[in-house]
Design an enzyme around this catalytic site. Sequence first.
Site, PDB file in Angstrom:
ATOM      1  N   ASN A  62       0.854  -1.289  -0.011  1.00  0.00           N
ATOM      2  CA  ASN A  62       0.047  -0.040  -0.119  1.00  0.00           C
ATOM      3  C   ASN A  62       0.845   1.263   0.007  1.00  0.00           C
ATOM      4  O   ASN A  62       1.741   1.280   0.653  1.00  0.00           O
ATOM      5  CB  ASN A  62      -1.124  -0.181   1.111  1.00  0.00           C
ATOM      6  N   GLU A  64       0.544   5.435   0.840  1.00  0.00           N
ATOM      7  CA  GLU A  64      -0.481   6.333   1.158  1.00  0.00           C
ATOM      8  C   GLU A  64       0.009   7.766   0.550  1.00  0.00           C
ATOM      9  O   GLU A  64       0.923   7.673   0.289  1.00  0.00           O
ATOM     10  CB  GLU A  64      -0.556   6.170   2.458  1.00  0.00           C
ATOM     11  N   ALA A  66      -0.726  12.011   1.768  1.00  0.00           N
ATOM     12  CA  ALA A  66      -1.143  12.843   2.849  1.00  0.00           C
ATOM     13  C   ALA A  66      -2.564  13.406   2.460  1.00  0.00           C
ATOM     14  O   ALA A  66      -3.318  13.770   2.888  1.00  0.00           O
ATOM     15  CB  ALA A  66      -0.200  14.452   2.786  1.00  0.00           C
ATOM     16  N   TYR A  68      -5.398  11.731   1.449  1.00  0.00           N
ATOM     17  CA  TYR A  68      -5.956  10.259   1.675  1.00  0.00           C
ATOM     18  C   TYR A  68      -6.309   9.509   0.585  1.00  0.00           C
ATOM     19  O   TYR A  68      -5.801   8.229   0.314  1.00  0.00           O
ATOM     20  CB  TYR A  68      -6.854  10.158   2.811  1.00  0.00           C
ATOM     21  N   CYS A  73      -4.130   0.716  -2.294  1.00  0.00           N
ATOM     22  CA  CYS A  73      -4.270  -0.481  -1.677  1.00  0.00           C
ATOM     23  C   CYS A  73      -3.165  -1.534  -2.331  1.00  0.00           C
ATOM     24  O   CYS A  73      -2.847  -1.381  -3.524  1.00  0.00           O
ATOM     25  CB  CYS A  73      -5.320  -1.372  -1.722  1.00  0.00           C
ATOM     26  N   GLU A  75      -3.082  -4.909  -3.010  1.00  0.00           N
ATOM     27  CA  GLU A  75      -3.464  -5.714  -4.073  1.00  0.00           C
ATOM     28  C   GLU A  75      -3.563  -4.912  -5.446  1.00  0.00           C
ATOM     29  O   GLU A  75      -3.339  -5.546  -6.424  1.00  0.00           O
ATOM     30  CB  GLU A  75      -5.004  -6.195  -3.610  1.00  0.00           C
ATOM     31  N   CYS A 111     -10.416  -4.965   1.055  1.00  0.00           N
ATOM     32  CA  CYS A 111     -11.573  -4.365   1.086  1.00  0.00           C
ATOM     33  C   CYS A 111     -12.351  -4.301  -0.308  1.00  0.00           C
ATOM     34  O   CYS A 111     -12.007  -5.051  -1.134  1.00  0.00           O
ATOM     35  CB  CYS A 111     -10.995  -2.794   0.982  1.00  0.00           C
TER      36      CYS A 111
HETATM   37  N1  THU Z   1      -5.411  -1.474   2.318  1.00  0.00           N
HETATM   38  C1  THU Z   1      -4.801  -2.221   1.687  1.00  0.00           C
HETATM   39  O1  THU Z   1      -3.566  -2.084   1.239  1.00  0.00           O
HETATM   40  N2  THU Z   1      -5.632  -3.238   1.046  1.00  0.00           N
HETATM   41  C2  THU Z   1      -6.985  -3.370   1.531  1.00  0.00           C
HETATM   42  O2  THU Z   1      -7.590  -4.516   1.111  1.00  0.00           O
HETATM   43  C3  THU Z   1      -7.154  -2.704   2.617  1.00  0.00           C
HETATM   44  C4  THU Z   1      -6.723  -1.647   3.180  1.00  0.00           C
HETATM   45  C5  THU Z   1      -4.495  -0.154   2.956  1.00  0.00           C
HETATM   46  C6  THU Z   1      -4.897   1.003   2.421  1.00  0.00           C
HETATM   47  C7  THU Z   1      -4.530   1.807   3.595  1.00  0.00           C
HETATM   48  O3  THU Z   1      -3.295   2.158   2.994  1.00  0.00           O
HETATM   49  C8  THU Z   1      -4.438   1.152   4.664  1.00  0.00           C
HETATM   50  O4  THU Z   1      -4.570  -0.341   4.193  1.00  0.00           O
HETATM   51  C9  THU Z   1      -5.553   1.490   5.716  1.00  0.00           C
HETATM   52  O5  THU Z   1      -6.659   1.319   5.291  1.00  0.00           O
END
Ligand code: THU
Length: 161
Positions: A62, A64, A66, A68, A73, A75, A111
């Site tokens: 993942n 990220e 600033a 958001y 993600c 995957e 998710c």
């Molecule tokens: N996240 C993932 O990488 N995969 C998921 O299936 C769920 C959430 C990440 C996104 C974000 O960087 C952090 O987890 C918190 O949501």
Amino acid sequence: MKKHIITTSYTEFASDTELAGADLELLKTARTVAKCAYAPYSKFYVGAALRLENGIIVTGNNQENAAYPSGMCAERVAIFAAGANYPDYAIDSIAICCVTASVNGKPFSPCGGCRQVLFEYENRSKKPMRIILGGMTGIIYLLSSVKDLLPLSFAGDFLKK
Ligand code: THU
């Protein structure tokens, strides 16, 4: 009126020892890349490693931001990298894991947005994509298709006129 029942299934492994083989190797790769995730805001570090039908392994974690919603993600980072670089090869399996201690001792599951993307690429691959879900240790789940993660799914067929 008609009631429908949809059944999904997965196999549970108590630990690495039970899983073994190529699936364990893929999960170990996902664990390694999870540690390199850029997640300074959530501190939820996720790794994904997928194996193509030609044996090549593509990874993601993942990323990220600033701002958001600009993040991505793990995957999807892995799947889109595979789609961009190896468009002609089906995805055989994907292992997904997070560094954070699992909730109630169980692996976290992807998710909704990632489920949708996994489903798209399973269709694109024209074969079931196996999914391995785990943490750094402990219980592991194995699903034999994205259909088990996303029943009643939305696919490109709905867009056909
Ligand atoms: N996240 C993932 O990488 N995969 C998921 O299936 C769920 C959430 C990440 C996104 C974000 O960087 C952090 O987890 C918190 O949501």
